[in-house]
Scaffold this motif. Structure first.
Motif, mmCIF file in Angstrom:
data_model
loop_
_atom_site.group_PDB
_atom_site.id
_atom_site.type_symbol
_atom_site.label_atom_id
_atom_site.label_comp_id
_atom_site.label_asym_id
_atom_site.label_seq_id
_atom_site.Cartn_x
_atom_site.Cartn_y
_atom_site.Cartn_z
ATOM 1 N N SER A 1 0.947 -1.212 0.164
ATOM 2 C CA SER A 1 0.013 0.038 -0.037
ATOM 3 C C SER A 1 0.895 0.967 0.125
ATOM 4 C CB SER A 1 -1.031 0.042 1.227
ATOM 5 O OG SER A 1 -0.216 0.008 2.278
ATOM 6 N N LYS A 2 2.170 1.169 0.181
ATOM 7 C CA LYS A 2 2.921 2.435 0.413
ATOM 8 C C LYS A 2 3.356 2.868 -1.216
ATOM 9 C CE LYS A 2 7.051 -0.686 0.202
ATOM 10 N NZ LYS A 2 8.452 -1.146 1.049
ATOM 11 N N PHE A 3 3.013 1.714 -2.120
ATOM 12 C CA PHE A 3 3.283 2.333 -3.542
ATOM 13 C C PHE A 3 1.920 3.014 -4.138
ATOM 14 C CE2 PHE A 3 6.081 -1.724 -3.215
ATOM 15 C CZ PHE A 3 7.221 -1.106 -3.622
ATOM 16 N N GLU A 4 2.200 3.878 -5.166
ATOM 17 C CA GLU A 4 1.383 4.819 -5.713
ATOM 18 C C GLU A 4 0.071 3.923 -6.204
ATOM 19 O OE1 GLU A 4 2.718 7.344 -8.583
ATOM 20 O OE2 GLU A 4 4.575 7.807 -7.578
ATOM 21 N N ASN A 5 -1.279 4.668 -6.198
ATOM 22 C CA ASN A 5 -2.427 4.079 -6.752
ATOM 23 C C ASN A 5 -2.769 2.723 -6.227
ATOM 24 O OD1 ASN A 5 -2.465 6.588 -8.045
ATOM 25 N ND2 ASN A 5 -1.255 5.661 -9.948
ATOM 26 N N PHE B 1 -1.080 -1.463 -7.935
ATOM 27 C CA PHE B 1 -0.196 -0.216 -7.614
ATOM 28 C C PHE B 1 0.637 -0.148 -8.597
ATOM 29 C CE2 PHE B 1 1.341 -4.167 -5.961
ATOM 30 C CZ PHE B 1 2.759 -4.423 -6.234
ATOM 31 N N GLN B 2 1.415 1.066 -8.577
ATOM 32 C CA GLN B 2 2.569 1.652 -9.471
ATOM 33 C C GLN B 2 3.894 1.516 -8.818
ATOM 34 O OE1 GLN B 2 1.501 4.923 -11.471
ATOM 35 N NE2 GLN B 2 0.442 4.000 -13.323
ATOM 36 N N ASP C 1 7.799 3.190 -9.730
ATOM 37 C CA ASP C 1 8.349 4.066 -10.785
ATOM 38 C C ASP C 1 7.541 4.023 -12.275
ATOM 39 O OD1 ASP C 1 10.342 4.290 -8.906
ATOM 40 O OD2 ASP C 1 11.510 2.494 -9.644
ATOM 41 N N GLN C 2 6.133 4.233 -11.875
ATOM 42 C CA GLN C 2 5.317 4.529 -13.031
ATOM 43 C C GLN C 2 5.043 3.253 -13.800
ATOM 44 O OE1 GLN C 2 7.968 7.247 -12.765
ATOM 45 N NE2 GLN C 2 6.055 7.904 -11.432
#
Length: 340
Positions: free
Chosen positions: A225-229, A247-248, A250-251
């Motif tokens: 959950s620490k990663f984006e989206n 999740f993402q 590095d994009q």
């Protein structure tokens, strides 16, 4: 100096001997694909000489260091045809420092449709090396015989190489530690990247197996959950209850699919295996066509179906092909209008 005919004759003689040993020990490979052969060298000079000779009738896919020695993988210009099986990859390791090896073919590696636990139980009377099951990625189980062996995997070597050569995907897999953190759930990388078919915004798909959805959800939230989206949704895939965590890193988008059935039996992994076999059969023309269709907006399975003229639901039809032998695949697809 080995030429292609001599090399293939040695390969066939080795396969004759190995399959006789398998028959005597009641080991049945069924329709599982023989992914590649391993040719051992007995010195660094011999390794370099064999690699140079291989370039006369094959393409070097990769040479990389593994546990203190170099290993090269070659794709044969003309595959070895053996009793309805086509083998187009040969792995050539340099000898391990301080270890004596015998020159020649030593083992085959198989993409198995069985679980490692089933293989352990089925062949418990044979000598096994289980050390490869400790790896975070591309686990293997080895059955050892005198002067030869069979290694079982859930990926083909070419899929492993595709992931290793894709530096961006290798980096985000390492940064996320997704395979290490989810190891208790038997994670498998699926989707387009192991096939070399990734396009812009393709997801890194990870399959896991869990009887306890709620417990798995807690683990995924804790670890990712620490990663984006980050988000989790519940859905159904081909009739199977499925939870998806996205999740993402590095994009690069990740999707983790978990179902109650074993990872290697999930439809996404079966699609991956049959698609890899189709790419092996039809080569660069099919890969180019599928990539173009994906760039136009099609998903992977519909792209394969359109390229090969397969009618009906592409997801269901490709699953049916998973059970076919190589000979049956050729026969079946010869009745379709190939679009490549």
């Amino acid at each position: 100096m080995k030429d292609q005919n001599q090399f293939q004759a040695e390969a066939n003689a080795f396969l004759d001997r190995l399959f006789q040993i398998l028959k005597e020990n009641k080991v049945d490979l069924g329709h599982d694909e023989i992914d590649h052969l391993c040719y051992r060298t007995n010195s660094l000079d011999h390794y370099q000489s064999i690699c140079q000779q291989m370039t006369n009738f094959s393409q070097l896919l990769i040479e990389s260091p593994v546990k203190g020695r170099m290993i090269s993988t070659f794709k044969l210009n003309t595959p070895i045809e053996y009793h309805g099986r086509s083998i187009d990859l040969v792995e050539v390791p340099a000898p391990k420092p301080g270890k004596t090896t015998v020159e020649g073919f030593e083992h085959i590696e198989v993409v198995t449709s069985q679980s490692f636990s089933d293989l352990k139980n089925k062949y418990s009377y044979l000598k096994m090396d289980l050390g490869g099951l400790e790896k975070d990625f591309n686990q293997e189980l080895e059955i050892e015989f005198q002067n030869c062996a069979v290694k079982f995997h859930h990926y083909s070597l070419e899929q492993v190489i595709e992931l290793e050569k894709n530096q961006q995907i290798a980096n985000v897999l390492g940064k996320s530690q997704v395979l290490k953190k989810l190891k208790p759930y038997s994670p498998l990388v699926s989707g387009t990247f192991p096939l070399g078919l990734g396009v812009e915004n393709s997801d890194v798909d990870i399959l896991i197996s869990s009887e306890n959805f709620q417990g798995s959800e807690d683990v995924l939230k804790s670890e990712f959950s620490k990663f984006e989206n980050f988000q989790i949704q519940k859905t159904s895939v081909l009739g199977q209850e499925t939870w998806i965590a996205g999740f993402q890193v590095d994009q690069v988008p990740f999707e983790i699919f978990w179902q109650k059935i074993p990872s290697h039996q999930q439809s996404a992994h079966r699609h991956l295996i049959v698609e890899a076999r189709l790419l092996k059969m039809f080569g660069k023309d099919l890969k180019k066509k599928v990539l173009n269709l994906k760039k136009s907006g099609l998903k992977t399975e519909p792209a394969f179906a359109e390229a090969l003229g397969i009618e009906g639901d592409p997801y269901e039809e490709l699953l049916k092909l998973h059970a076919y032998s190589e000979a049956e695949l050729w026969e079946h697809l010869n009745h379709t209008q190939l679009q490549i």
